[in-house]
Write an enzyme that holds these catalytic residues in place. Structure first.
Site, PDB file in Angstrom:
ATOM      1  CG  HIS A  87      -1.989   1.017   1.139  1.00 28.82           C
ATOM      2  ND1 HIS A  87      -1.746   2.343   1.414  1.00 28.82           N
ATOM      3  CD2 HIS A  87      -3.282   0.932   0.761  1.00 28.82           C
ATOM      4  CE1 HIS A  87      -2.869   3.028   1.219  1.00 28.82           C
ATOM      5  NE2 HIS A  87      -3.814   2.197   0.826  1.00 28.82           N
ATOM      6  CD  GLU A  89      -2.684   5.138   3.711  1.00 27.83           C
ATOM      7  OE1 GLU A  89      -2.958   4.214   4.508  1.00 27.83           O
ATOM      8  OE2 GLU A  89      -3.565   5.845   3.178  1.00 27.83           O
ATOM      9  N   GLY A 162      -7.742   9.156  -0.169  1.00 22.86           N
ATOM     10  CA  GLY A 162      -8.185   9.977   0.956  1.00 22.86           C
ATOM     11  C   GLY A 162      -8.331  11.451   0.647  1.00 22.86           C
ATOM     12  N   GLY A 213     -11.085   2.676   1.249  1.00 20.45           N
ATOM     13  CA  GLY A 213     -10.567   3.102   2.547  1.00 20.45           C
ATOM     14  C   GLY A 213     -11.650   3.764   3.378  1.00 20.45           C
TER      15      GLY A 213
HETATM   16  P1  PGA Z   1      -9.612   5.918   0.358  1.00 16.75           P
HETATM   17  O1  PGA Z   1      -8.401   4.884   0.546  1.00 16.75           O
HETATM   18  O2  PGA Z   1     -10.767   5.115  -0.199  1.00 16.75           O
HETATM   19  O3  PGA Z   1      -9.860   6.450   1.713  1.00 16.75           O
HETATM   20  O4  PGA Z   1      -9.151   6.953  -0.620  1.00 16.75           O
HETATM   21  C1  PGA Z   1      -8.160   3.871  -0.368  1.00 16.75           C
HETATM   22  C2  PGA Z   1      -6.946   3.097   0.043  1.00 16.75           C
HETATM   23  O5  PGA Z   1      -6.020   3.689   0.598  1.00 16.75           O
HETATM   24  O6  PGA Z   1      -6.870   1.877  -0.143  1.00 16.75           O
END
Ligand code: PGA
Length: 228
Positions: A87, A89, A162, A213
């Site tokens: 991911h 992140e 996000g 997310g």
């Molecule tokens: P989001 O995140 O739907 O909050 O944009 C998606 C993700 O990070 O998998």
């Protein structure tokens, strides 16, 4: 057609009681789609669901002196069948393609299904050709010596995660087709700021599903998305 919708709860919710409320709300929804809930590790043994469970990361070794890590055999005991790997992140915390490659191999060796995320490093202004080149580089590195037919890949342009901003569904479809045709991946998903208002736009395209997310933490909203 049956789609796969993966909830990525990330580091949420704060309390087990909230996780239980969330899962109870989702349990009630009737859907023909495949729904996978990727909860934090600690909640896995404590939430009751007939839905499929997954994890958001995994370590590549099975046991040993690796402080703080969690392995495939550990999570398999709690019915985790899917593992998100790479991911953005995690990549932004320093995870490398070599580590991601090792994690996918461990997931497959443990008979779980990896969900590889690509799209880290992209910018909203990138042209479609640039995006495809970037995705190609990531897939080549992350899937080195791996049978791509066993790997689900989610296209997640990092600028869309996000932020409430999404790429055009046509563009997401083009990337999904590229990943399926050129790399023969098992399934190609889209992820990034999907919600009940826009999920249909992606699911009506030749895209196999969504990685969700923020909206997966809002039961009424997520229920609408999986019902589609
Ligand atoms: P989001 O995140 O739907 O909050 O944009 C998606 C993700 O990070 O998998």
């Amino acid at each position: 057609m049956k789609k796969i919708i993966v909830a990525n709860w990330k580091m949420n919710p704060r309390k087990l009681s909230e996780a239980r409320r969330l899962i109870a709300a989702v349990n009630k929804v009737k859907t023909k789609n495949k729904v996978v809930i990727c909860a934090p590790f600690v909640y896995l043994p404590l939430i009751k669901t007939n839905l499929t469970l997954g994890v958001q990361d995994i370590f590549w070794r099975e046991t040993g002196p690796f402080t703080g890590q969690i392995s495939v055999p550990m999570v398999r005991q709690f019915k985790a069948a899917y593992a998100i790997v790479g991911h953005s992140e995690r990549r932004s915390l320093g995870e490398t393609d070599a580590e991601i490659n090792a994690k996918i191999k461990a997931v497959l060796a443990g008979r779980m299904i990896p969900i590889l995320c690509v799209g880290h490093g992209l910018q909203a202004i990138d042209s479609e050709d640039e995006v495809l080149m970037h995705i190609q580089d990531q897939l080549r590195a992350d899937l080195l010596d791996i049978d791509a037919k066993k790997v689900i890949v989610a296209y997640e342009p990092v600028w869309a995660i996000g932020t409430g901003r999404i790429p055009s569904p046509e563009h997401a479809e083009k990337v999904a087709m590229f990943m399926r045709i050129k790399f023969k991946v098992k399934k190609a998903l889209y992820g990034g700021s999907t919600n009940a208002d826009n999920s249909g736009l992606f699911l009506n395209k030749d895209i196999d599903g969504l990685l969700v997310g923020g909206s997966s933490l809002r039961p009424a909203e997520f229920a609408k998305m999986i019902r589609l």
